[in-house]
Design an enzyme around this catalytic site. Structure first.
Site, mmCIF file in Angstrom:
data_model
loop_
_atom_site.group_PDB
_atom_site.id
_atom_site.type_symbol
_atom_site.label_atom_id
_atom_site.label_comp_id
_atom_site.label_asym_id
_atom_site.label_seq_id
_atom_site.Cartn_x
_atom_site.Cartn_y
_atom_site.Cartn_z
ATOM 1 N N GLU A 158 0.811 -1.227 0.000
ATOM 2 C CA GLU A 158 0.000 0.000 0.000
ATOM 3 C C GLU A 158 0.846 1.280 0.000
ATOM 4 O O GLU A 158 0.664 2.154 0.842
ATOM 5 C CB GLU A 158 -0.965 -0.006 1.190
ATOM 6 C CG GLU A 158 -1.896 -1.208 1.179
ATOM 7 C CD GLU A 158 -2.938 -1.188 2.283
ATOM 8 O OE1 GLU A 158 -2.852 -0.337 3.182
ATOM 9 O OE2 GLU A 158 -3.841 -2.035 2.247
ATOM 10 N N GLU A 273 -5.376 -10.803 -1.524
ATOM 11 C CA GLU A 273 -6.182 -10.623 -0.297
ATOM 12 C C GLU A 273 -7.672 -10.673 -0.624
ATOM 13 O O GLU A 273 -8.476 -9.920 -0.075
ATOM 14 C CB GLU A 273 -5.830 -9.290 0.382
ATOM 15 C CG GLU A 273 -4.364 -9.161 0.714
ATOM 16 C CD GLU A 273 -4.021 -7.923 1.534
ATOM 17 O OE1 GLU A 273 -4.930 -7.299 2.109
ATOM 18 O OE2 GLU A 273 -2.821 -7.588 1.598
HETATM 19 C C1 XIL Z 1 -5.739 -6.641 8.299
HETATM 20 C C2 XIL Z 1 -5.948 -7.911 9.119
HETATM 21 O O1 XIL Z 1 -6.799 -8.771 8.430
HETATM 22 C C3 XIL Z 1 -6.518 -7.592 10.482
HETATM 23 O O2 XIL Z 1 -6.560 -8.771 11.285
HETATM 24 C C4 XIL Z 1 -5.653 -6.539 11.164
HETATM 25 O O3 XIL Z 1 -6.268 -6.161 12.376
HETATM 26 C C5 XIL Z 1 -5.486 -5.327 10.281
HETATM 27 O O4 XIL Z 1 -4.946 -5.720 9.034
HETATM 28 N N1 XIL Z 1 -4.686 -4.676 3.682
HETATM 29 C C6 XIL Z 1 -3.607 -5.405 4.100
HETATM 30 C C7 XIL Z 1 -3.751 -6.340 5.236
HETATM 31 O O5 XIL Z 1 -2.556 -5.369 3.449
HETATM 32 O O6 XIL Z 1 -2.546 -6.497 5.954
HETATM 33 C C8 XIL Z 1 -4.858 -5.938 6.165
HETATM 34 O O7 XIL Z 1 -5.040 -6.970 7.121
HETATM 35 C C9 XIL Z 1 -6.136 -5.685 5.388
HETATM 36 C C10 XIL Z 1 -5.942 -4.592 4.372
#
Ligand code: XIL
Length: 362
Positions: A158, A273
């Site tokens: 990101e 994701e």
């Molecule tokens: C999220 C996790 O799923 C949660 O458990 C945590 O509290 C916060 O982070 N983009 C990403 C991930 O790259 O690392 C994030 O994961 C969700 C959004």
């Protein structure tokens, strides 16, 4: 269960195909296209949460049963590893890495640099020298520890601005503030030096919606790839998070052009994701599951016809546990249904869509 030889992350799937043989392709609208059925299978995986992993044997079984790839969801983030500045805590990550290795599953490492999930001391860094020193040391220690075990790294996560403005492509983070856009190069250069065999990925969200901000985001990703390549710094993939908003359409054409343009730069994509944000959908579970499956189908079909991704990874596996519940709560307080298994670990329509890509031809 008798485990066959470990799959290679970069090789076609050879297993698990029979596991859901009974599931079938349920909805007429979701019937696999001939082209999809003929393509080489794509490794499938999920992000794994350590707390849940420790508590719930059914969760561990599902990870083992369905996944070729495991991603520690939070345990390789700075917040987990670097809570104390002087000492690395690998306890959670080590547990998940050992589990994956024991099952012959590949691993993705997430993430070496991110503007979020930082411990307080890292957020309080003040000088360029300090940020550079800490970043390089972090990547050296972490990548070296899992060398030969974690094949793929989200080197940066990101880093592209959410809604970029001309001349301002990068997200405002501690890294951007202290190091400028060079933080991306420093991270990739260091990871490549420590593990020259690792696949190095730039991971980011929203490359798929039909709006000007997304067009700009795709262009920035392409520019970043080109800049790294021009400097001789290796980058092998773009990770597309694919947290898909059920209420928003997908710009399939734009997405395909992006994936093709990356291909011309000799960079692959991976879906990293995947989940569906269903907060605006009606409450009825069947309606939501159909909409989610259809959205995932549209998305994966667009990506895959342009260029098959290296992996398809969902952000969790079962609706029992998902960040969507807290981050995108529904007004009616019904539980979100973002993932391919329901809260009782039963495969949903979304899993049938994923099976098109997981299954070997015929
Ligand atoms: C999220 C996790 O799923 C949660 O458990 C945590 O509290 C916060 O982070 N983009 C990403 C991930 O790259 O690392 C994030 O994961 C969700 C959004």
């Amino acid at each position: 269960m008798n485990e066959p030889a470990p799959p290679r992350y970069d090789a076609p799937l050879t297993r698990r195909d029979a596991l859901l043989a009974g599931a079938g392709l349920v909805a007429a609208g979701l019937t696999a296209s001939r082209a999809a059925a003929q393509r080489a299978p794509i490794p499938f995986g999920s992000a794994a949460q350590i707390e849940t992993f420790r508590e719930d044997p059914l969760y561990r079984d599902a990870l083992k049963r369905y996944c070729d790839v495991i991603v520690p969801m939070n345990d390789l983030k700075w917040e987990a590893l670097r809570h104390d500045r002087s000492r690395f805590d690998f306890s959670g990550a080590d547990e998940l890495v050992a589990f994956a290795q024991g099952n012959g599953q590949a691993l993705r490492g997430h993430a070496l640099l991110w503007g979020e999930a930082l411990p307080p001391w890292a957020k309080a860094m003040t000088s360029r020298a300090e940020a550079e020193r800490e970043l390089i040391r972090h990547i050296e220690v972490v990548v070296d520890r899992y060398k030969g075990r974690i094949a793929t790294w989200d080197v940066v996560n990101e880093v592209i601005k959410f809604e970029p403005t001309p001349g301002e492509p990068m997200r405002d983070t501690i890294w951007q503030r202290l190091l400028g856009p060079e933080h991306v190069e420093i991270a990739f250069r260091t990871a490549a030096r420590v593990d020259p065999k690792a696949r190095l990925v730039l991971n980011d969200f929203n490359f798929e919606e039909p709006n000007a901000g997304v067009v700009a985001r795709r262009q920035i990703a392409l520019d970043l790839v080109r800049r790294l390549k021009d400097k001789g710094i290796p980058i092998h993939g773009i990770g597309m998070q694919a947290h898909l908003y059920a209420e928003n359409p997908i710009d399939t054409h734009g997405l395909q052009l992006f994936v093709e343009a990356l291909g011309k730069l000799e960079v692959d994509v991976e879906v990293t994701e995947l989940d569906v944000i269903d907060w605006k959908l009606p409450a009825d579970a069947a309606t939501r599951d159909r909409a989610a499956a259809s959205l995932v189908s549209t998305y994966l079909n667009a990506v895959t016809t342009a260029r098959p991704p290296r992996a398809i990874v969902t952000w969790g596996l079962s609706d029992r546990y998902s960040w969507i519940h807290e981050t995108f709560p529904r007004r009616d307080t019904a539980k979100a249904r973002p993932l391919p298994l329901d809260a009782d670990y039963k495969p949903k329509l979304m899993m049938n869509v994923l099976n098109r890509y997981r299954r070997s031809a015929g």
